[in-house]
Design an enzyme around this catalytic site. Structure first.
Site, PDB file in Angstrom:
ATOM      1  N   CYS A 134       0.832  -1.216   0.000  1.00 21.07           N
ATOM      2  CA  CYS A 134       0.000   0.000   0.000  1.00 21.07           C
ATOM      3  C   CYS A 134       0.866   1.267   0.000  1.00 21.07           C
ATOM      4  O   CYS A 134       0.348   2.374  -0.132  1.00 21.07           O
ATOM      5  CB  CYS A 134      -0.939   0.027   1.203  1.00 21.07           C
ATOM      6  SG  CYS A 134      -2.235  -1.206   1.067  1.00 21.07           S
ATOM      7  N   TYR A 163      -3.181   4.497   5.632  1.00 16.00           N
ATOM      8  CA  TYR A 163      -2.320   3.329   5.879  1.00 16.00           C
ATOM      9  C   TYR A 163      -1.013   3.369   5.074  1.00 16.00           C
ATOM     10  O   TYR A 163       0.081   3.133   5.612  1.00 16.00           O
ATOM     11  CB  TYR A 163      -3.136   2.084   5.531  1.00 16.00           C
ATOM     12  CG  TYR A 163      -2.441   0.773   5.738  1.00 16.00           C
ATOM     13  CD1 TYR A 163      -2.201   0.280   7.017  1.00 16.00           C
ATOM     14  CD2 TYR A 163      -2.044   0.003   4.648  1.00 16.00           C
ATOM     15  CE1 TYR A 163      -1.577  -0.946   7.196  1.00 16.00           C
ATOM     16  CE2 TYR A 163      -1.428  -1.219   4.817  1.00 16.00           C
ATOM     17  CZ  TYR A 163      -1.191  -1.687   6.093  1.00 16.00           C
ATOM     18  OH  TYR A 163      -0.569  -2.903   6.267  1.00 16.00           O
ATOM     19  N   LYS A 167       3.090   3.836   6.274  1.00 18.39           N
ATOM     20  CA  LYS A 167       4.147   2.867   5.967  1.00 18.39           C
ATOM     21  C   LYS A 167       5.346   3.562   5.320  1.00 18.39           C
ATOM     22  O   LYS A 167       6.491   3.284   5.647  1.00 18.39           O
ATOM     23  CB  LYS A 167       3.609   1.774   5.041  1.00 18.39           C
ATOM     24  CG  LYS A 167       2.554   0.863   5.680  1.00 18.39           C
ATOM     25  CD  LYS A 167       3.144   0.072   6.823  1.00 18.39           C
ATOM     26  CE  LYS A 167       2.168  -0.950   7.392  1.00 18.39           C
ATOM     27  NZ  LYS A 167       2.630  -1.506   8.671  1.00 18.39           N
ATOM     28  N   GLU A 205     -10.484  -8.819   8.312  1.00 20.37           N
ATOM     29  CA  GLU A 205      -9.949  -9.906   7.486  1.00 20.37           C
ATOM     30  C   GLU A 205      -9.724  -9.460   6.049  1.00 20.37           C
ATOM     31  O   GLU A 205     -10.386  -8.559   5.550  1.00 20.37           O
ATOM     32  CB  GLU A 205     -10.887 -11.131   7.523  1.00 20.37           C
ATOM     33  CG  GLU A 205     -12.269 -10.923   6.951  1.00 20.37           C
ATOM     34  CD  GLU A 205     -13.244 -10.221   7.907  1.00 20.37           C
ATOM     35  OE1 GLU A 205     -12.803  -9.647   8.909  1.00 20.37           O
ATOM     36  OE2 GLU A 205     -14.456 -10.227   7.625  1.00 20.37           O
ATOM     37  N   ALA A 207      -9.070 -10.503   1.757  1.00 20.03           N
ATOM     38  CA  ALA A 207      -9.884 -11.239   0.783  1.00 20.03           C
ATOM     39  C   ALA A 207      -9.823 -12.779   0.900  1.00 20.03           C
ATOM     40  O   ALA A 207     -10.889 -13.418   0.922  1.00 20.03           O
ATOM     41  CB  ALA A 207      -9.512 -10.791  -0.623  1.00 20.03           C
ATOM     42  N   LYS A 214     -16.959 -16.823   3.722  1.00 21.72           N
ATOM     43  CA  LYS A 214     -18.284 -16.643   3.097  1.00 21.72           C
ATOM     44  C   LYS A 214     -18.740 -17.931   2.411  1.00 21.72           C
ATOM     45  O   LYS A 214     -19.927 -18.269   2.437  1.00 21.72           O
ATOM     46  CB  LYS A 214     -18.240 -15.499   2.078  1.00 21.72           C
ATOM     47  CG  LYS A 214     -18.150 -14.117   2.716  1.00 21.72           C
ATOM     48  CD  LYS A 214     -18.049 -13.060   1.622  1.00 21.72           C
ATOM     49  CE  LYS A 214     -17.780 -11.680   2.171  1.00 21.72           C
ATOM     50  NZ  LYS A 214     -17.688 -10.675   1.109  1.00 21.72           N
ATOM     51  N   GLN A 234     -10.884  -7.448  -9.870  1.00 22.28           N
ATOM     52  CA  GLN A 234      -9.690  -6.914  -9.211  1.00 22.28           C
ATOM     53  C   GLN A 234      -8.670  -8.044  -9.070  1.00 22.28           C
ATOM     54  O   GLN A 234      -9.032  -9.179  -8.756  1.00 22.28           O
ATOM     55  CB  GLN A 234      -9.958  -6.382  -7.796  1.00 22.28           C
ATOM     56  CG  GLN A 234     -11.193  -5.600  -7.528  1.00 22.28           C
ATOM     57  CD  GLN A 234     -12.336  -6.472  -7.077  1.00 22.28           C
ATOM     58  OE1 GLN A 234     -12.907  -7.180  -7.887  1.00 22.28           O
ATOM     59  NE2 GLN A 234     -12.705  -6.418  -5.818  1.00 22.28           N
ATOM     60  N   THR A 235      -7.407  -7.695  -9.243  1.00 18.66           N
ATOM     61  CA  THR A 235      -6.370  -8.722  -9.121  1.00 18.66           C
ATOM     62  C   THR A 235      -5.409  -8.370  -7.983  1.00 18.66           C
ATOM     63  O   THR A 235      -5.166  -7.198  -7.695  1.00 18.66           O
ATOM     64  CB  THR A 235      -5.561  -8.844 -10.418  1.00 18.66           C
ATOM     65  OG1 THR A 235      -5.094  -7.535 -10.785  1.00 18.66           O
ATOM     66  CG2 THR A 235      -6.390  -9.430 -11.544  1.00 18.66           C
TER      67      THR A 235
HETATM   68  P1  NAD Z   1      -2.673  -8.242  12.770  1.00 21.80           P
HETATM   69  O1  NAD Z   1      -3.732  -7.216  12.930  1.00 21.80           O
HETATM   70  O2  NAD Z   1      -3.066  -9.673  12.826  1.00 21.80           O
HETATM   71  O3  NAD Z   1      -1.518  -8.021  13.833  1.00 21.80           O
HETATM   72  C1  NAD Z   1      -1.112  -6.745  14.255  1.00 21.80           C
HETATM   73  C2  NAD Z   1      -1.061  -6.787  15.762  1.00 21.80           C
HETATM   74  O4  NAD Z   1      -0.570  -5.523  16.245  1.00 21.80           O
HETATM   75  C3  NAD Z   1      -2.436  -6.992  16.425  1.00 21.80           C
HETATM   76  O5  NAD Z   1      -2.416  -8.148  17.234  1.00 21.80           O
HETATM   77  C4  NAD Z   1      -2.640  -5.737  17.249  1.00 21.80           C
HETATM   78  O6  NAD Z   1      -3.289  -5.983  18.492  1.00 21.80           O
HETATM   79  C5  NAD Z   1      -1.218  -5.274  17.468  1.00 21.80           C
HETATM   80  N1  NAD Z   1      -1.157  -3.855  17.794  1.00 21.80           N
HETATM   81  C6  NAD Z   1      -1.831  -2.839  17.199  1.00 21.80           C
HETATM   82  N2  NAD Z   1      -1.544  -1.697  17.822  1.00 21.80           N
HETATM   83  C7  NAD Z   1      -0.675  -1.997  18.819  1.00 21.80           C
HETATM   84  C8  NAD Z   1      -0.037  -1.232  19.820  1.00 21.80           C
HETATM   85  N3  NAD Z   1      -0.241   0.092  19.928  1.00 21.80           N
HETATM   86  N4  NAD Z   1       0.775  -1.872  20.690  1.00 21.80           N
HETATM   87  C9  NAD Z   1       0.975  -3.206  20.611  1.00 21.80           C
HETATM   88  N5  NAD Z   1       0.379  -3.989  19.693  1.00 21.80           N
HETATM   89  C10 NAD Z   1      -0.429  -3.379  18.809  1.00 21.80           C
HETATM   90  O7  NAD Z   1      -1.931  -7.907  11.384  1.00 21.80           O
HETATM   91  P2  NAD Z   1      -0.886  -8.775  10.559  1.00 21.80           P
HETATM   92  O8  NAD Z   1      -1.554  -9.245   9.343  1.00 21.80           O
HETATM   93  O9  NAD Z   1      -0.193  -9.732  11.452  1.00 21.80           O
HETATM   94  O10 NAD Z   1       0.133  -7.624  10.117  1.00 21.80           O
HETATM   95  C11 NAD Z   1       1.404  -7.437  10.750  1.00 21.80           C
HETATM   96  C12 NAD Z   1       2.132  -6.293  10.081  1.00 21.80           C
HETATM   97  O11 NAD Z   1       2.294  -6.562   8.685  1.00 21.80           O
HETATM   98  C13 NAD Z   1       1.437  -4.939  10.164  1.00 21.80           C
HETATM   99  O12 NAD Z   1       2.396  -3.931  10.304  1.00 21.80           O
HETATM  100  C14 NAD Z   1       0.769  -4.810   8.814  1.00 21.80           C
HETATM  101  O13 NAD Z   1       0.561  -3.461   8.464  1.00 21.80           O
HETATM  102  C15 NAD Z   1       1.792  -5.482   7.924  1.00 21.80           C
HETATM  103  N6  NAD Z   1       1.190  -5.969   6.675  1.00 21.80           N
HETATM  104  C16 NAD Z   1       0.340  -7.029   6.688  1.00 21.80           C
HETATM  105  C17 NAD Z   1      -0.220  -7.480   5.512  1.00 21.80           C
HETATM  106  C18 NAD Z   1      -1.175  -8.659   5.489  1.00 21.80           C
HETATM  107  O14 NAD Z   1      -1.617  -9.023   4.397  1.00 21.80           O
HETATM  108  N7  NAD Z   1      -1.508  -9.273   6.603  1.00 21.80           N
HETATM  109  C19 NAD Z   1       0.085  -6.842   4.308  1.00 21.80           C
HETATM  110  C20 NAD Z   1       0.953  -5.762   4.314  1.00 21.80           C
HETATM  111  C21 NAD Z   1       1.522  -5.340   5.517  1.00 21.80           C
END
Ligand code: NAD
Length: 347
Positions: A134, A163, A167, A205, A207, A214, A234-235
Site C-alpha cells: 500500500c 495506511y 508505511k 480480514e 480477501a 463466506k 480486481q487482481t
Molecule cells: P494483525 O492485525 O493480525 O496483527 C497486528 C497486531 O498488532 C495486532 O495483534 C494488534 O493488536 C497489534 N497492535 C496494534 N496496535 C498496537 C499497539 N499500539 N501496541 C501493541 N500492539 C499493537 O496484522 P498482521 O496481518 O499480522 O500484520 C502485521 C504487520 O504486517 C502490520 O504492520 C501490517 O501493516 C503489515 N502488513 C500485513 C499485511 C497482510 O496481508 N496481513 C500486508 C501488508 C503489511
C-alpha cells in the site's frame, strides 16, 4: 567506513540472544515467534496490546508482554536487552478497514517511531519493519492488468491514503536510523499475506480469509450465494504465511538489504473471481455470485515484481495459491464450526 553495507552470507543471532517481536498477538507476529521457536531460538519476547486470551497464538516458553507500543515508555520496556527487534504491530485490516479508519492507520506511526528509537537506544543490532504494498503509488495501479510493482515504484509518492502513507514515512525513519545512527534496519513491503491462524472475521480480514469464510457460511446455511466486493475482476497476489516468515528471516539477516525496502510477496496474480473458484472447489460447492459494486475494493490490480528479491536472496515466496488457500479454508472451517458451538480453537 561508517555505515558501509557488508556483502555476504546471512548473519543470524545466537540461539540464546534476545529477539523481540511487536504485534505478536496478531497473525504475522505470532507466526514469526513460532517460526523462530521452531528454529531453536529460546530467548523470545512477544508483545501485543491485546489481552493475552485474545492473542491468535502463543508459543510455550516465550515471554509474553501485554503493552501498548504507541507509548514510548512501553517500547523501552519492550526493547530492553534485545539484539533484534521486529515491529509487526499496527492497527490494520483489509480494504474495508483501512478505507474507513485512516486516522487509526496513520496513528500507527507512533508505534514504529518509538520502537525504532528504543531499539537503537537498547543497542539492538538489527531492526525489522513490516511495510506494505500500500506504500506504492496508487496512480499506477488503476488497471486490473497492472504491471508488477518494483521497489522504485513507490516514488514519486502517492501512497494509499492513511495506511500507505504511514508505511512510507515509517520506512523513511528506518532508513535514517541506518544512515545517521548506524543501526541496521530492514524493510519488507508485504503483499497480502494469508494463511491459518490469521484474521478470518470481524471486519479486519483480507480477501482470501473473507471469501473462504463466506463460502463456508453459504455452504453451512445453504444460502446458495456469495457476496463479493466489487466486480470480481480486481487482481492481487497473495503470499502464504510460511513464505512470509521465512522471507522476514532472510531479509533481516542479509546485510545487502540494510535500509533497502524490498518486496515480499508472491508473483502469482489472482483475480477475486479466481479466488472464489478455488474456494468453491475446496468446499465442493458452486454458488451464485452477488457482486457488490459499491463495497470497498482498493486498487484495480496489484502484483509483486520479484526481480530484486530473486537477485539478492536467490529465493521468492513460492507456495501455490491453491495449496495455501486449501490449508487456510480447512483452518477457518474448524474455527467456524467451533464458534457455532460457542468455543474457539486456540493454537
Ligand atoms: P494483525 O492485525 O493480525 O496483527 C497486528 C497486531 O498488532 C495486532 O495483534 C494488534 O493488536 C497489534 N497492535 C496494534 N496496535 C498496537 C499497539 N499500539 N501496541 C501493541 N500492539 C499493537 O496484522 P498482521 O496481518 O499480522 O500484520 C502485521 C504487520 O504486517 C502490520 O504492520 C501490517 O501493516 C503489515 N502488513 C500485513 C499485511 C497482510 O496481508 N496481513 C500486508 C501488508 C503489511
Amino acid at each position: 567506513m561508517k555505515n558501509q553495507k557488508t556483502s555476504g552470507e546471512l548473519v543470524r543471532p545466537g540461539k540464546d540472544e534476545l529477539i523481540v517481536v511487536g504485534g505478536a498477538g496478531g497473525f504475522i507476529g505470532g507466526s514469526l515467534i513460532r517460526y523462530f521457536y521452531n528454529k531453536g531460538y529460546r530467548n523470545l519476547r512477544a508483545i501485543d496490546k491485546k489481552p493475552l486470551p485474545a492473542w491468535y497464538q502463543t508459543t510455550p516458553g516465550v515471554q509474553n508482554l501485554v503493552l501498548d507500543l504507541s507509548e514510548e515508555a512501553n517500547c523501552k520496556r519492550a526493547c530492553e536487552g534485545a539484539v533484534e527487534v521486529y515491529n509487526l504491530a499496527a492497527d490494520m485490516g483489509g480494504m474495508g478497514f483501512i478505507e474507513k479508519n485512516r486516522i487509526e492507520c496513520l496513528r500507527s506511526i507512533l508505534i514504529n517511531t518509538h520502537m525504532v528509537e528504543q531499539a537503537w537506544r537498547a543497542g539492538a543490532r538489527r531492526f525489522f519493519f513490516s511495510s506494505s504494498a500500500c506504500a506504492y503509488n496508487t496512480d499506477i495501479q488503476k488497471d486490473p492488468n497492472v504491471k508488477a510493482l518494483k521497489e522504485s515504484d513507490a516514488y514519486p509518492a502517492m501512497a494509499e491514503r492513511g495506511y500507505g502513507w504511514e508505511k512510507l514515512i515509517s520506512e523513511m525513519f528506518c532508513q535514517e536510523y541506518w544512515h545517521e545512527r548506524g543501526m541496521k534496519t530492514f524493510i519488507a513491503r508485504f503483499h497480502n499475506v494469508y494463511g491459518p491462524v490469521g484474521t478470518w472475521d470481524g471486519g479486519r480480514e483480507k480477501a482470501p480469509a473473507a471469501i473462504a469464510r463466506k463460502v463456508i457460511e453459504a455452504k453451512d446455511k445453504k444460502t446458495g450465494f456469495v457476496n463479493i466486493w466489487g466486480d470480481g475482476t480486481q487482481t492481487r497476489s497473495f503470499m502464504y504465511i510460511d513464505d512470509c516468515v521465512k522471507g522476514i528471516d532472510m531479509i533481516t539477516h542479509c546485510d545487502d538489504l540494510i535500509a533497502t525496502p524490498i518486496n515480499l510477496g508472491s508473483s502469482e496474480l489472482i483475480s477475486i473471481n479466481r479466488l472464489v473458484d478455488i474456494a468453491e472447489k475446496v468446499g465442493g460447492v458452486k454458488l451464485k455470485r452477488n457482486y457488490q459494486l459499491d463495497a470497498p475494493k482498493g486498487v484495480a490490480g496489484r502484483n509483486s515484481d520479484n526481480t530484486f528479491i530473486k537477485k539478492v536472496l536467490k529465493w521468492e515466496p513460492g507456495t501455490p495459491f491453491s495449496v495455501g488457500l486449501a490449508k487456510t479454508y480447512t483452518w477457518i472451517e474448524k474455527q467456524y464450526m467451533a464458534r457455532k458451538k460457542g468455543s474457539r480453537i486456540v493454537e
